[in-house]
Write a protein that holds these residues in place. Structure first.
Motif, PDB file in Angstrom:
ATOM      1  N   THR A 152       0.853  -1.189   0.000  1.00  0.00           N
ATOM      2  CA  THR A 152       0.000   0.000   0.000  1.00  0.00           C
ATOM      3  C   THR A 152       0.888   1.238   0.000  1.00  0.00           C
ATOM      4  O   THR A 152       1.759   1.394   0.858  1.00  0.00           O
ATOM      5  CB  THR A 152      -0.913   0.039   1.243  1.00  0.00           C
ATOM      6  OG1 THR A 152      -1.718  -1.150   1.266  1.00  0.00           O
ATOM      7  CG2 THR A 152      -1.827   1.253   1.192  1.00  0.00           C
ATOM      8  N   VAL A 153       0.680   2.097  -0.967  1.00  0.00           N
ATOM      9  CA  VAL A 153       1.451   3.337  -1.061  1.00  0.00           C
ATOM     10  C   VAL A 153       0.497   4.436  -1.508  1.00  0.00           C
ATOM     11  O   VAL A 153      -0.319   4.243  -2.418  1.00  0.00           O
ATOM     12  CB  VAL A 153       2.636   3.183  -2.046  1.00  0.00           C
ATOM     13  CG1 VAL A 153       2.169   2.739  -3.425  1.00  0.00           C
ATOM     14  CG2 VAL A 153       3.440   4.469  -2.156  1.00  0.00           C
ATOM     15  N   GLN A 154       0.537   5.581  -0.849  1.00  0.00           N
ATOM     16  CA  GLN A 154      -0.363   6.696  -1.114  1.00  0.00           C
ATOM     17  C   GLN A 154      -1.814   6.228  -1.075  1.00  0.00           C
ATOM     18  O   GLN A 154      -2.634   6.597  -1.920  1.00  0.00           O
ATOM     19  CB  GLN A 154      -0.025   7.348  -2.460  1.00  0.00           C
ATOM     20  CG  GLN A 154       1.351   7.999  -2.465  1.00  0.00           C
ATOM     21  CD  GLN A 154       1.690   8.666  -3.784  1.00  0.00           C
ATOM     22  OE1 GLN A 154       1.047   8.426  -4.807  1.00  0.00           O
ATOM     23  NE2 GLN A 154       2.706   9.503  -3.766  1.00  0.00           N
ATOM     24  N   GLU A 155      -2.126   5.375  -0.090  1.00  0.00           N
ATOM     25  CA  GLU A 155      -3.477   4.865   0.167  1.00  0.00           C
ATOM     26  C   GLU A 155      -4.016   3.973  -0.945  1.00  0.00           C
ATOM     27  O   GLU A 155      -5.220   3.686  -0.991  1.00  0.00           O
ATOM     28  CB  GLU A 155      -4.450   6.019   0.438  1.00  0.00           C
ATOM     29  CG  GLU A 155      -4.041   6.878   1.646  1.00  0.00           C
ATOM     30  CD  GLU A 155      -5.055   7.956   1.950  1.00  0.00           C
ATOM     31  OE1 GLU A 155      -5.984   8.148   1.140  1.00  0.00           O
ATOM     32  OE2 GLU A 155      -4.926   8.600   3.002  1.00  0.00           O
ATOM     33  N   VAL A 156      -3.169   3.537  -1.854  1.00  0.00           N
ATOM     34  CA  VAL A 156      -3.580   2.624  -2.922  1.00  0.00           C
ATOM     35  C   VAL A 156      -2.889   1.281  -2.700  1.00  0.00           C
ATOM     36  O   VAL A 156      -1.664   1.226  -2.536  1.00  0.00           O
ATOM     37  CB  VAL A 156      -3.205   3.175  -4.316  1.00  0.00           C
ATOM     38  CG1 VAL A 156      -3.573   2.158  -5.408  1.00  0.00           C
ATOM     39  CG2 VAL A 156      -3.897   4.502  -4.570  1.00  0.00           C
ATOM     40  N   GLU A 157      -3.668   0.190  -2.671  1.00  0.00           N
ATOM     41  CA  GLU A 157      -3.091  -1.132  -2.449  1.00  0.00           C
ATOM     42  C   GLU A 157      -2.830  -1.827  -3.780  1.00  0.00           C
ATOM     43  O   GLU A 157      -3.672  -1.829  -4.675  1.00  0.00           O
ATOM     44  CB  GLU A 157      -4.029  -1.986  -1.592  1.00  0.00           C
ATOM     45  CG  GLU A 157      -3.442  -3.362  -1.284  1.00  0.00           C
ATOM     46  CD  GLU A 157      -4.289  -4.173  -0.325  1.00  0.00           C
ATOM     47  OE1 GLU A 157      -4.724  -5.278  -0.705  1.00  0.00           O
ATOM     48  OE2 GLU A 157      -4.508  -3.686   0.814  1.00  0.00           O
ATOM     49  N   HIS A 158      -1.652  -2.404  -3.884  1.00  0.00           N
ATOM     50  CA  HIS A 158      -1.257  -3.143  -5.078  1.00  0.00           C
ATOM     51  C   HIS A 158      -0.976  -4.585  -4.666  1.00  0.00           C
ATOM     52  O   HIS A 158      -0.218  -4.829  -3.726  1.00  0.00           O
ATOM     53  CB  HIS A 158       0.012  -2.548  -5.692  1.00  0.00           C
ATOM     54  CG  HIS A 158      -0.092  -1.077  -5.981  1.00  0.00           C
ATOM     55  ND1 HIS A 158      -0.565  -0.594  -7.180  1.00  0.00           N
ATOM     56  CD2 HIS A 158       0.216   0.010  -5.216  1.00  0.00           C
ATOM     57  CE1 HIS A 158      -0.536   0.732  -7.159  1.00  0.00           C
ATOM     58  NE2 HIS A 158      -0.061   1.124  -5.977  1.00  0.00           N
ATOM     59  N   ARG A 159      -1.579  -5.551  -5.371  1.00  0.00           N
ATOM     60  CA  ARG A 159      -1.296  -6.960  -5.103  1.00  0.00           C
ATOM     61  C   ARG A 159      -0.312  -7.450  -6.164  1.00  0.00           C
ATOM     62  O   ARG A 159      -0.588  -7.403  -7.362  1.00  0.00           O
ATOM     63  CB  ARG A 159      -2.577  -7.802  -5.133  1.00  0.00           C
ATOM     64  CG  ARG A 159      -2.307  -9.297  -5.076  1.00  0.00           C
ATOM     65  CD  ARG A 159      -3.462 -10.062  -4.497  1.00  0.00           C
ATOM     66  NE  ARG A 159      -3.567  -9.811  -3.056  1.00  0.00           N
ATOM     67  CZ  ARG A 159      -4.348 -10.518  -2.242  1.00  0.00           C
ATOM     68  NH1 ARG A 159      -5.092 -11.504  -2.715  1.00  0.00           N
ATOM     69  NH2 ARG A 159      -4.396 -10.234  -0.950  1.00  0.00           N
ATOM     70  N   LEU A 160       0.839  -7.922  -5.698  1.00  0.00           N
ATOM     71  CA  LEU A 160       1.896  -8.358  -6.594  1.00  0.00           C
ATOM     72  C   LEU A 160       2.071  -9.869  -6.516  1.00  0.00           C
ATOM     73  O   LEU A 160       2.238 -10.429  -5.431  1.00  0.00           O
ATOM     74  CB  LEU A 160       3.222  -7.681  -6.237  1.00  0.00           C
ATOM     75  CG  LEU A 160       3.217  -6.150  -6.072  1.00  0.00           C
ATOM     76  CD1 LEU A 160       4.604  -5.676  -5.689  1.00  0.00           C
ATOM     77  CD2 LEU A 160       2.748  -5.487  -7.338  1.00  0.00           C
ATOM     78  N   GLY A 161       2.040 -10.518  -7.677  1.00  0.00           N
ATOM     79  CA  GLY A 161       2.298 -11.940  -7.759  1.00  0.00           C
ATOM     80  C   GLY A 161       3.703 -12.192  -8.257  1.00  0.00           C
ATOM     81  O   GLY A 161       4.474 -11.254  -8.507  1.00  0.00           O
ATOM     82  N   VAL A 162       4.067 -13.455  -8.431  1.00  0.00           N
ATOM     83  CA  VAL A 162       5.415 -13.810  -8.887  1.00  0.00           C
ATOM     84  C   VAL A 162       5.728 -13.140 -10.224  1.00  0.00           C
ATOM     85  O   VAL A 162       4.949 -13.222 -11.173  1.00  0.00           O
ATOM     86  CB  VAL A 162       5.559 -15.334  -9.022  1.00  0.00           C
ATOM     87  CG1 VAL A 162       6.925 -15.695  -9.593  1.00  0.00           C
ATOM     88  CG2 VAL A 162       5.368 -16.008  -7.668  1.00  0.00           C
ATOM     89  N   GLY A 163       6.847 -12.439 -10.284  1.00  0.00           N
ATOM     90  CA  GLY A 163       7.277 -11.769 -11.504  1.00  0.00           C
ATOM     91  C   GLY A 163       6.799 -10.334 -11.629  1.00  0.00           C
ATOM     92  O   GLY A 163       7.319  -9.581 -12.455  1.00  0.00           O
ATOM     93  N   ASP A 164       5.802  -9.934 -10.831  1.00  0.00           N
ATOM     94  CA  ASP A 164       5.297  -8.562 -10.898  1.00  0.00           C
ATOM     95  C   ASP A 164       6.292  -7.595 -10.265  1.00  0.00           C
ATOM     96  O   ASP A 164       6.997  -7.932  -9.306  1.00  0.00           O
ATOM     97  CB  ASP A 164       3.961  -8.436 -10.161  1.00  0.00           C
ATOM     98  CG  ASP A 164       2.832  -9.180 -10.849  1.00  0.00           C
ATOM     99  OD1 ASP A 164       2.997  -9.544 -12.028  1.00  0.00           O
ATOM    100  OD2 ASP A 164       1.791  -9.405 -10.199  1.00  0.00           O
ATOM    101  N   CYS A 165       6.324  -6.376 -10.797  1.00  0.00           N
ATOM    102  CA  CYS A 165       7.229  -5.350 -10.274  1.00  0.00           C
ATOM    103  C   CYS A 165       6.470  -4.048 -10.076  1.00  0.00           C
ATOM    104  O   CYS A 165       5.741  -3.596 -10.960  1.00  0.00           O
ATOM    105  CB  CYS A 165       8.399  -5.134 -11.244  1.00  0.00           C
ATOM    106  SG  CYS A 165       9.611  -3.917 -10.682  1.00  0.00           S
TER     107      CYS A 165
END
Length: 203
Positions: free
Chosen positions: A162-175
């Motif tokens: 979570t950065v700047q109140e936005v959540e990002h879900r990262l899977g294998v290989g995601d950047c």
């Protein structure tokens, strides 16, 4: 066994652990940084939001600081965590073998941090490997250096950032790449642990 502290005292002995000698050197370095600025413990407590007693015990190596506590101090002193830890290690070599890469663990948070390429005063970037156990959830209230550039590349598992109140879900290989100005949160919802590479670049 030493206690782990966040912004106050924790009564049990579980938590972040550093090698005893590194604990001592880190405490001494923290005391030096405060002395260099001519700050009292009270002034540092006001700037960092950490109690005077906790700061005093950390400087005397009576406790091992958590990742969040070190992050607050790094913010006050204008350093990344790797920079601070490298200052209590010997002069970094050009080639760092796996067995020689500094590893720091915050057991209470389920977090292991390996400095793959320890920072050097002449370079602006560093590479870190992070590991979070299933259920681990770490929140930082500020970046150690405002505007810090970070690139997070997931190698195993799933990581929620979570950065700047936005959540990002990262899977294998995601950047995920970002500049950090405010609070961030790293969470491993599971069911498996997550391992990721973190590239950090000073602004």
């Amino acid at each position: 066994m030493k206690q782990t502290v966040e912004g106050g005292e924790v009564p049990d002995a579980a938590g972040a652990r550093l090698d005893t000698r590194l604990d001592t050197r880190l405490g001494s370095r923290l005391a030096e940084l405060r002395a260099e600025r001519g700050w009292s413990l009270g002034e540092l407590a006001e700037r960092s939001g950490i109690s005077r007693s906790t700061l005093s015990r950390a400087e005397r190596a009576e406790i091992s600081p958590t990742a969040s506590l070190l992050n607050r101090l790094c913010h006050v002193y204008g350093r990344t965590m790797s920079q601070l830890l490298s200052e209590v290690e010997s002069e970094p070599a050009l080639l760092v073998r796996t067995a020689e890469q500094p590893v720091w663990e915050d057991r209470s948070a389920g977090f292991v941090r390996r400095s793959v390429s320890p920072p050097h005063t002449g370079l602006r970037a560093e590479l870190v490997e992070g590991r979070l156990t299933a259920g681990a959830d770490i929140a930082y209230d500020r970046p150690p250096v405002p505007g810090l550039e970070q690139h997070i590349w997931v190698l195993e598992g799933t990581l929620d950032v979570t950065v700047q109140e936005v959540e990002h879900r990262l899977g294998v290989g995601d950047c995920l790449r970002m500049r950090v100005w405010g609070p961030t949160r790293f969470r491993c919802a599971g069911p498996e642990a997550v391992r990721y590479a973190l590239a950090v670049v000073l602004p």
